[in-house]
Design a protein around this motif. Structure first.
Motif, short mmCIF file in Angstrom:
data_model
loop_
_atom_site.label_atom_id
_atom_site.label_comp_id
_atom_site.label_asym_id
_atom_site.label_seq_id
_atom_site.Cartn_x
_atom_site.Cartn_y
_atom_site.Cartn_z
N ALA A 176 0.88 -1.26 0.11
CA ALA A 176 0.05 -0.12 0.05
C ALA A 176 0.79 1.06 0.00
O ALA A 176 0.53 2.06 -0.77
CB ALA A 176 -1.11 0.17 1.26
N LEU A 177 1.98 1.32 0.73
CA LEU A 177 2.94 2.30 0.64
C LEU A 177 3.71 2.49 -0.61
O LEU A 177 4.06 3.36 -1.03
CB LEU A 177 3.87 2.25 1.73
CG LEU A 177 3.25 2.27 3.35
CD1 LEU A 177 4.17 2.10 4.39
CD2 LEU A 177 2.40 3.65 3.42
N ARG A 178 4.19 1.21 -1.19
CA ARG A 178 5.14 1.26 -2.40
C ARG A 178 4.46 1.53 -3.57
O ARG A 178 5.11 2.02 -4.37
CB ARG A 178 5.88 0.06 -2.30
CG ARG A 178 6.87 -0.03 -0.90
CD ARG A 178 7.66 -1.50 -1.03
NE ARG A 178 8.69 -1.21 -0.09
CZ ARG A 178 10.12 -1.09 -0.19
NH1 ARG A 178 10.65 -1.60 -1.42
NH2 ARG A 178 10.95 -1.27 0.67
N LEU A 179 3.32 0.80 -3.73
CA LEU A 179 2.64 1.07 -5.16
C LEU A 179 2.22 2.38 -5.68
O LEU A 179 1.53 3.11 -4.86
CB LEU A 179 1.53 0.05 -5.57
CG LEU A 179 2.05 -1.59 -5.36
CD1 LEU A 179 0.88 -2.33 -5.47
CD2 LEU A 179 2.99 -1.94 -6.42
N SER A 180 2.10 2.70 -6.78
CA SER A 180 1.74 3.91 -7.27
C SER A 180 0.30 3.97 -7.50
O SER A 180 -0.05 2.71 -7.68
CB SER A 180 2.47 4.44 -8.67
OG SER A 180 2.21 3.50 -9.71
N ALA A 181 -0.35 5.04 -7.78
CA ALA A 181 -1.83 4.71 -8.34
C ALA A 181 -1.89 4.02 -9.50
O ALA A 181 -3.11 3.05 -9.46
CB ALA A 181 -2.46 6.36 -8.49
N SER A 182 -1.19 4.10 -10.26
CA SER A 182 -1.00 3.33 -11.70
C SER A 182 -1.10 1.94 -11.30
O SER A 182 -1.58 1.01 -11.73
CB SER A 182 -0.32 3.82 -12.60
OG SER A 182 -0.10 3.15 -13.85
N ASP A 183 0.06 1.74 -10.36
CA ASP A 183 0.31 0.08 -10.26
C ASP A 183 -0.88 -0.38 -9.52
O ASP A 183 -1.23 -1.82 -9.74
CB ASP A 183 1.56 -0.04 -9.37
CG ASP A 183 2.63 0.41 -10.18
OD1 ASP A 183 2.93 0.24 -11.37
OD2 ASP A 183 3.42 0.91 -9.59
N LYS A 208 -3.91 0.31 -9.70
CA LYS A 208 -5.08 0.10 -10.97
C LYS A 208 -4.62 -1.21 -11.56
O LYS A 208 -5.61 -1.90 -11.83
CB LYS A 208 -5.17 1.27 -11.98
CG LYS A 208 -5.63 2.44 -11.40
CD LYS A 208 -5.63 3.66 -12.43
CE LYS A 208 -6.42 4.95 -11.86
NZ LYS A 208 -6.44 5.93 -13.09
N THR A 209 -3.61 -1.40 -11.91
CA THR A 209 -3.11 -2.65 -12.46
C THR A 209 -3.51 -3.90 -11.42
O THR A 209 -4.08 -5.01 -12.00
CB THR A 209 -1.33 -2.66 -12.77
OG1 THR A 209 -1.33 -1.54 -13.65
CG2 THR A 209 -1.12 -4.21 -13.61
#
Length: 204
Positions: free
Chosen positions: A158-165, A167-168
């Motif tokens: 939750a801390l490391r993933l970007s918003a785009s990631d 969504k993926t």
């Protein structure tokens, strides 16, 4: 050799990386000559590198990710770190395994150099989710650590993933085993944060 130098020391190559310059036979012969002269190093059949040098230790082992990427380029396939390597990339394990395992939609292959092993394992689409992405690394870390550490994976991802990631991850969750889906969906629904690379992470 100029192309190898242009990429800097540590680069890993296969003959396919030079086929825009000459035919396969000529490229094979040129790489073989460069390896025999010590200008390049032959790691395995059809696999070479321009090794980094240590003042006392001499040529250093190549980075496993670079080896995996080179093998993937050779076959036009995708790779995704898996197992303990994926957990390590998320910072959920301090273990740096001697064997680096990757899932691929290409052929299986194992390369051994020194004490290190790069193991590419052909995987079906249901096991190769969002390959080559941070979201895919999260899936593989969760698969390796299991349900007992799902909350740890969720907290870190939750801390490391970007918003785009995220969504993926949300669109890919349906492909994952049923026990993984609630964790993947919960990660995808968190807000903020971004992917923070670690020395052993990969973003193919």
């Amino acid at each position: 050799m100029r192309r190898a130098r242009a990429g800097g020391r540590g680069g890993v190559f296969t003959p396919s990386d030079f086929l825009d310059m000459a035919g396969r036979a000529a490229v094979d012969q040129a790489l073989s000559r460069l390896a025999k002269s010590g200008r390049l190093r032959r790691l395995a059949r059809g696999l070479y590198d321009f090794p980094k040098m240590h003042p006392k230790l001499g040529p250093l082992s190549p980075v496993p990710d670079d080896v995996a990427h080179a093998l993937a380029r050779e076959t036009g396939s995708q790779v995704q770190i898996a197992g303990a390597r994926a957990a390590n990339a998320l910072g959920l394990s301090t273990q740096i395994p001697a064997k680096s395992t990757y899932l691929t939609d290409g052929p299986s292959r194992r390369v051994v150099f020194g004490r290190r092993v790069v193991d590419l394992r052909h995987a079906s689409p249901k096991h190769l989710i969002a390959p080559g992405s941070p979201a895919g690394t999260v899936v593989q870390a969760l698969r390796h650590l299991g349900l007992v550490r799902a909350s740890d994976v969720a907290r870190v991802a939750a801390l490391r993933l970007s918003a785009s990631d995220k969504k993926t991850l949300a669109t890919s969750a349906v492909q994952a085993p049923a026990w993984m889906r609630p964790t993947l969906v919960s990660i995808a629904n968190t807000s903020g944060a971004r992917w923070i690379s670690s020395p052993d992470s990969t973003n193919e």
